[in-house]
Design a protein around this motif. Structure first.
Motif, PDB file in Angstrom:
ATOM      1  N   LYS A 386       0.829  -1.200   0.000  1.00 26.96           N
ATOM      2  CA  LYS A 386       0.000   0.000   0.000  1.00 26.96           C
ATOM      3  C   LYS A 386       0.866   1.254   0.000  1.00 26.96           C
ATOM      4  CE  LYS A 386      -3.884   2.306   0.452  1.00 26.96           C
ATOM      5  NZ  LYS A 386      -4.870   2.380  -0.647  1.00 26.96           N
ATOM      6  N   GLU A 387       1.945   1.251   0.794  1.00 24.60           N
ATOM      7  CA  GLU A 387       2.855   2.399   0.829  1.00 24.60           C
ATOM      8  C   GLU A 387       3.566   2.571  -0.512  1.00 24.60           C
ATOM      9  OE1 GLU A 387       5.389   1.627   4.103  1.00 24.60           O
ATOM     10  OE2 GLU A 387       3.866   2.055   5.641  1.00 24.60           O
ATOM     11  N   ASP A 388       4.004   1.431  -1.098  1.00 25.63           N
ATOM     12  CA  ASP A 388       4.639   1.515  -2.430  1.00 25.63           C
ATOM     13  C   ASP A 388       3.661   2.054  -3.462  1.00 25.63           C
ATOM     14  OD1 ASP A 388       6.927   0.490  -1.362  1.00 25.63           O
ATOM     15  OD2 ASP A 388       6.588  -1.571  -2.062  1.00 25.63           O
ATOM     16  N   LEU A 389       2.409   1.641  -3.366  1.00 28.09           N
ATOM     17  CA  LEU A 389       1.393   2.104  -4.303  1.00 28.09           C
ATOM     18  C   LEU A 389       1.190   3.616  -4.183  1.00 28.09           C
ATOM     19  CD1 LEU A 389      -0.375   0.659  -6.397  1.00 28.09           C
ATOM     20  CD2 LEU A 389      -2.215   0.658  -4.716  1.00 28.09           C
ATOM     21  N   GLU A 390       1.189   4.107  -2.954  1.00 25.44           N
ATOM     22  CA  GLU A 390       1.032   5.544  -2.752  1.00 25.44           C
ATOM     23  C   GLU A 390       2.242   6.304  -3.305  1.00 25.44           C
ATOM     24  OE1 GLU A 390       0.465   5.811   1.418  1.00 25.44           O
ATOM     25  OE2 GLU A 390      -1.655   5.203   1.365  1.00 25.44           O
ATOM     26  N   ALA A 391       3.471   5.724  -3.121  1.00 23.37           N
ATOM     27  CA  ALA A 391       4.672   6.361  -3.664  1.00 23.37           C
ATOM     28  C   ALA A 391       4.636   6.392  -5.195  1.00 23.37           C
ATOM     29  CB  ALA A 391       5.929   5.627  -3.174  1.00 23.37           C
ATOM     30  N   LEU A 392       4.153   5.300  -5.803  1.00 25.89           N
ATOM     31  CA  LEU A 392       4.041   5.263  -7.260  1.00 25.89           C
ATOM     32  C   LEU A 392       3.010   6.273  -7.755  1.00 25.89           C
ATOM     33  CD1 LEU A 392       4.262   1.422  -7.915  1.00 25.89           C
ATOM     34  CD2 LEU A 392       5.914   3.155  -8.631  1.00 25.89           C
ATOM     35  N   ASP A 393       1.932   6.452  -7.006  1.00 25.84           N
ATOM     36  CA  ASP A 393       0.946   7.465  -7.391  1.00 25.84           C
ATOM     37  C   ASP A 393       1.584   8.849  -7.420  1.00 25.84           C
ATOM     38  OD1 ASP A 393      -1.106   5.684  -7.736  1.00 25.84           O
ATOM     39  OD2 ASP A 393      -1.824   5.827  -5.668  1.00 25.84           O
ATOM     40  N   GLU A 394       2.431   9.135  -6.437  1.00 24.36           N
ATOM     41  CA  GLU A 394       3.133  10.425  -6.420  1.00 24.36           C
ATOM     42  C   GLU A 394       4.092  10.533  -7.596  1.00 24.36           C
ATOM     43  OE1 GLU A 394       5.019  10.774  -2.671  1.00 24.36           O
ATOM     44  OE2 GLU A 394       3.149  10.877  -1.510  1.00 24.36           O
ATOM     45  N   LEU A 395       4.809   9.427  -7.902  1.00 25.04           N
ATOM     46  CA  LEU A 395       5.754   9.427  -9.025  1.00 25.04           C
ATOM     47  C   LEU A 395       5.028   9.630 -10.350  1.00 25.04           C
ATOM     48  CD1 LEU A 395       8.680   9.059  -9.941  1.00 25.04           C
ATOM     49  CD2 LEU A 395       8.258   6.593 -10.061  1.00 25.04           C
ATOM     50  N   ILE A 396       3.880   8.983 -10.510  1.00 20.44           N
ATOM     51  CA  ILE A 396       3.102   9.136 -11.748  1.00 20.44           C
ATOM     52  C   ILE A 396       2.610  10.564 -11.890  1.00 20.44           C
ATOM     53  CG2 ILE A 396       0.944   8.461 -12.863  1.00 20.44           C
ATOM     54  CD1 ILE A 396       1.420   5.636 -11.713  1.00 20.44           C
ATOM     55  N   ALA A 397       2.155  11.132 -10.789  1.00 20.16           N
ATOM     56  CA  ALA A 397       1.687  12.520 -10.841  1.00 20.16           C
ATOM     57  C   ALA A 397       2.825  13.462 -11.212  1.00 20.16           C
ATOM     58  CB  ALA A 397       1.092  12.910  -9.488  1.00 20.16           C
ATOM     59  N   GLU A 398       4.019  13.200 -10.650  1.00 19.72           N
ATOM     60  CA  GLU A 398       5.173  14.044 -10.987  1.00 19.72           C
ATOM     61  C   GLU A 398       5.559  13.893 -12.453  1.00 19.72           C
ATOM     62  OE1 GLU A 398       9.879  14.552  -9.627  1.00 19.72           O
ATOM     63  OE2 GLU A 398       8.540  13.179  -8.555  1.00 19.72           O
ATOM     64  N   ALA A 399       5.534  12.632 -12.959  1.00 23.29           N
ATOM     65  CA  ALA A 399       5.873  12.387 -14.366  1.00 23.29           C
ATOM     66  C   ALA A 399       4.869  13.072 -15.288  1.00 23.29           C
ATOM     67  CB  ALA A 399       5.920  10.888 -14.645  1.00 23.29           C
ATOM     68  N   GLU A 400       3.578  13.016 -14.925  1.00 23.11           N
ATOM     69  CA  GLU A 400       2.566  13.676 -15.750  1.00 23.11           C
ATOM     70  C   GLU A 400       2.766  15.183 -15.747  1.00 23.11           C
ATOM     71  OE1 GLU A 400      -1.014  12.263 -14.027  1.00 23.11           O
ATOM     72  OE2 GLU A 400      -1.063  10.398 -15.212  1.00 23.11           O
ATOM     73  N   GLY A 401       3.260  15.708 -14.615  1.00 20.95           N
ATOM     74  CA  GLY A 401       3.562  17.134 -14.569  1.00 20.95           C
ATOM     75  C   GLY A 401       4.734  17.511 -15.458  1.00 20.95           C
ATOM     76  N   GLN A 402       5.707  16.579 -15.655  1.00 20.22           N
ATOM     77  CA  GLN A 402       6.838  16.845 -16.540  1.00 20.22           C
ATOM     78  C   GLN A 402       6.461  16.678 -18.005  1.00 20.22           C
ATOM     79  OE1 GLN A 402       9.846  14.123 -15.214  1.00 20.22           O
ATOM     80  NE2 GLN A 402      10.398  15.323 -13.409  1.00 20.22           N
ATOM     81  N   LEU A 403       5.561  15.739 -18.286  1.00 19.42           N
ATOM     82  CA  LEU A 403       5.221  15.457 -19.681  1.00 19.42           C
ATOM     83  C   LEU A 403       4.505  16.634 -20.341  1.00 19.42           C
ATOM     84  CD1 LEU A 403       4.000  11.747 -19.484  1.00 19.42           C
ATOM     85  CD2 LEU A 403       5.995  12.605 -20.704  1.00 19.42           C
ATOM     86  N   ALA A 404       3.667  17.303 -19.593  1.00 13.94           N
ATOM     87  CA  ALA A 404       2.887  18.389 -20.192  1.00 13.94           C
ATOM     88  C   ALA A 404       3.767  19.484 -20.781  1.00 13.94           C
ATOM     89  CB  ALA A 404       1.914  18.959 -19.156  1.00 13.94           C
ATOM     90  N   PRO A 405       4.748  20.060 -20.031  1.00 17.26           N
ATOM     91  CA  PRO A 405       5.592  21.100 -20.649  1.00 17.26           C
ATOM     92  C   PRO A 405       6.484  20.562 -21.759  1.00 17.26           C
ATOM     93  CG  PRO A 405       6.377  20.554 -18.432  1.00 17.26           C
ATOM     94  CD  PRO A 405       5.046  19.885 -18.585  1.00 17.26           C
ATOM     95  N   LEU A 406       6.918  19.289 -21.636  1.00 15.92           N
ATOM     96  CA  LEU A 406       7.748  18.717 -22.704  1.00 15.92           C
ATOM     97  C   LEU A 406       6.948  18.604 -23.994  1.00 15.92           C
ATOM     98  CD1 LEU A 406       9.730  15.912 -20.817  1.00 15.92           C
ATOM     99  CD2 LEU A 406      10.665  18.008 -21.814  1.00 15.92           C
ATOM    100  N   ARG A 407       5.688  18.173 -23.880  1.00 21.15           N
ATOM    101  CA  ARG A 407       4.844  18.075 -25.078  1.00 21.15           C
ATOM    102  C   ARG A 407       4.584  19.455 -25.666  1.00 21.15           C
ATOM    103  NH1 ARG A 407       1.716  13.984 -21.946  1.00 21.15           N
ATOM    104  NH2 ARG A 407       2.264  11.929 -22.776  1.00 21.15           N
ATOM    105  N   GLU A 408       4.359  20.422 -24.801  1.00 23.15           N
ATOM    106  CA  GLU A 408       4.131  21.779 -25.295  1.00 23.15           C
ATOM    107  C   GLU A 408       5.382  22.323 -25.989  1.00 23.15           C
ATOM    108  OE1 GLU A 408       2.936  24.052 -21.946  1.00 23.15           O
ATOM    109  OE2 GLU A 408       0.991  23.053 -21.723  1.00 23.15           O
ATOM    110  N   GLY A 409       6.552  22.074 -25.383  1.00 26.57           N
ATOM    111  CA  GLY A 409       7.795  22.544 -26.007  1.00 26.57           C
ATOM    112  C   GLY A 409       8.045  21.878 -27.346  1.00 26.57           C
ATOM    113  N   LEU A 410       7.765  20.576 -27.430  1.00 23.35           N
ATOM    114  CA  LEU A 410       7.947  19.866 -28.703  1.00 23.35           C
ATOM    115  C   LEU A 410       7.007  20.411 -29.760  1.00 23.35           C
ATOM    116  CD1 LEU A 410       9.301  17.621 -30.291  1.00 23.35           C
ATOM    117  CD2 LEU A 410       7.581  16.032 -29.416  1.00 23.35           C
TER     118      LEU A 410
END
Length: 610
Positions: A386-410
């Motif tokens: 459960k703790e690992d799942l919560e950490a992965l949720d945070e990692l996914i949210a962070e990755a989605e936050g990085q993807l948006a500006p990268l897609r916009e820049g591309l």
């Protein structure tokens, strides 16, 4: 168009062993140690094809004849015989490869002279069908005959010219010959010489031409208004190269971020499935523990009742031998076995049932303990997952936050690339219109504002494509957007002129230019000698050095062995005849397919001259 083929180069002298190189019809490589006569071979070929001077080496003492065997366009042999230091060449219409004593079929001047009709240049140009070609020699429109030296300069490249700063197109580098030298390049790319006399159109034609020019001017103005910037075509190409580089970098970063996001999502799905399995197992174990706990309670209750029955029987005397408590008969009046059957039967049954229930309880208790331990372990595992799942949720949210500006820049870079490509397309269309306008100017409609010897943009672009394809097949780094700048008679690559590059890159660019020009002409049946001779075409360095504008001799990129290997592989497919002179050994595949000579002082052939 007719072309020549090199057959052999021979040095002969009375009482001297002949020194000879027999050239293959396709690729010939001469390699080995320094000071073994490799460069001397190139200079000798240039000398025999109309060169004015040849510096002899000490090993050549005693050799009185230089023989160069050729095959003419019609397939007939021709041997040129020239004594070192003279200006006469003896022509023999046969293949001779040793000291010549017989009279020549024709004796001609070795060096071309415009006032002489009896020169080697005139003879060979006539054999190739180029003896009537005229090229422009000055801005005033004066012309002269195309000479053999004009073509040799663009086919035979010595080591010093290979890395020299001047453009490969320019033979002397002086202002007085520049027009003629660029006119030779124009002739090779187009196959069209310059007219000696041009009367121009009549008055009616000039009026029509002026009307067409006015229309072309308006079209150019309209297209120029659509340009979004004042950048030139070269600047746009440079910017396009930078945008493409940025797109590659942005795409790489986006792929990395997207891969990280996908990996996190895949891992979260794995953890979620594992958590579901744990939930299911914990529910199952909890249910089993509940059932087994009830069974344990039942067993213990049964044992307690059996103990109570046993105690009640002892009090009432049910379980001792004597007077039957059931019928009152004394032992002597009882039937045989009556005491055992009646008096102790209840005791035995109680003991047997107690033993059986105790055994069942004994088996049940370890099972309950194992299930309890498993339940505790599952609970701890469930919490960790459960703790690992919560950490992965945070990692996914962070990755989605990085993807948006990268897609916009591309997307912004892709939009910028589209804008630059639209600008380049407009420049191409403007160049085509200006080319048509220039031709109308050349026909005498109005005074020309652009020199008439310029090459059509379409032809230059075709040649640039061949040059870029050659450099790409050699995998030369940092030479994108390579091309011939006809207005400055220079090569450009990687956003800089060839003269501004290091020696290694200058050498590679000169080699690529010479082979690409030959390939362009041969594949399109345009005028060319049909062969190239390259001395040290690929210069290598151990380490790259940062480019310093004040010191252009510093190599600005690393020319690796990969470039050398790809160069030789490409030359194996060269459509004409090629002679390559290098110090380094060619790849093994080349040695097995090409005509090769290895000059070394240690073993094999020591050098060209014995």
């Amino acid at each position: 168009m007719g072309s020549l083929q090199l057959v052999h180069l021979t040095y002969a002298g009375s009482g001297k062993p002949s020194a000879q190189i027999v050239f293959g019809p396709e690729l010939t490589t001469i390699y080995g140690a320094s000071d073994t006569g490799k460069t001397f071979i190139v200079r000798s070929v240039e000398y025999m094809l109309g060169g004015a001077k040849l510096t002899m080496v000490p090993e050549a003492e005693g050799y009185t004849q230089i023989l160069l065997g050729l095959l003419l366009p019609d397939g007939s042999p021709l041997t040129l015989v020239r004594r070192p230091g003279t200006n006469s060449t003896h022509l023999h219409r046969e293949d001779l490869r040793d000291l010549v004593h017989r009279p020549a079929d024709t004796i001609v001047n070795s060096v071309h002279n415009a006032r002489s009709k009896n020169s080697l240049s005139v003879h060979l140009m006539r054999a190739m069908g180029l003896d009537e070609v005229l090229i422009r020699k000055n801005e005033a429109g004066g012309t002269r005959s195309l000479t053999l030296t004009d073509l040799v300069h663009l086919s035979v490249v010595t080591e010093d010219r290979m890395i020299a700063m001047p453009s490969p197109v320019l033979r002397t580098g002086t202002a007085t010959t520049r027009t003629a030298e660029t006119s030779v390049m124009r002739f090779l790319l187009t196959g069209e010489g310059d007219p000696s006399v041009d009367t121009g159109p009549n008055a009616g034609q000039r009026r029509v031409n002026r009307g067409q020019i006015n229309l072309l001017d308006q079209l150019v103005i309209d297209l120029s208004a659509k340009l979004e910037s004042d950048e030139t075509e070269r600047e746009l190409k440079d910017r396009l190269a930078r945008v493409k580089t940025a797109i590659d970098a942005q795409s790489t970063a986006l792929r990395a971020a997207d891969e990280g996001h996908r990996e996190a999502v895949r891992e979260r799905m794995t953890h979620a499935r594992r958590l579901a399995v744990l939930d299911e197992r914990m529910a199952e174990v909890s249910d089993l523990l509940g059932r087994f706990s009830l069974l344990e309670d039942q067993y213990r209750s049964d044992l307690e009742r059996l103990v109570m029955v046993n105690e009640a029987g002892s009090i009432l005397g049910y379980f001792r031998v004597g007077t039957c408590v059931f019928c009152g008969a004394d032992p002597e009046h009882q039937h045989p076995g009556h005491s055992q059957q009646e008096a102790t039967q209840l005791h035995i049954a109680v003991q047997a049932e107690a033993t059986k229930t105790t055994a069942l309880l004994t088996d049940l208790l370890p099972t309950i303990a194992d299930l309890a331990r498993e339940q505790d372990e599952n609970a701890r595992t469930w919490q960790a997952v459960k703790e690992d799942l919560e950490a992965l949720d945070e990692l996914i949210a962070e990755a989605e936050g990085q993807l948006a500006p990268l897609r916009e820049g591309l997307q912004e870079l892709l939009d910028a690339r589209s804008a630059v490509e639209r600008g380049l397309e407009l420049h191409v269309r403007i160049a085509e219109l200006e080319d048509k306008r220039s031709r109308l100017h050349g026909e005498g409609a109005v005074p020309a504002t652009r020199p008439a010897e310029y090459i059509a943009a379409r032809v230059v672009n075709d040649f640039d494509s061949v040059l870029q394809r050659t450099l790409g097949s050699w995998e030369v780094p940092a030479v994108d957007n390579s091309g011939y700048d006809q207005y400055n008679a220079e090569l450009r690559a990687g956003g800089r002129p060839r003269a501004g590059r290091g020696k290694g890159v200058r050498s590679v660019l000169h080699s690529a230019f010479t082979t690409s020009l030959a390939r362009f002409c041969i594949e399109r049946d345009l005028p060319h000698l049909g062969f190239v001779v390259l001395d040290s075409p690929v210069v290598t360095y151990r380490q790259p050095v940062k480019y310093i504008p004040e010191d252009p001799d510093v190599p600005d990129v690393r020319i690796t062995s990969t470039v050398v290997d790809r160069f030789y592989e490409d030359m194996l497919a060269f459509p004409g005849q090629a002679v390559i002179i290098e110090n380094g050994d060619p790849p093994l595949g080349v040695l097995s397919e090409a005509t090769t000579y290895n000059f070394t002082a240690a073993d094999g052939r020591p050098g060209f001259l014995p």
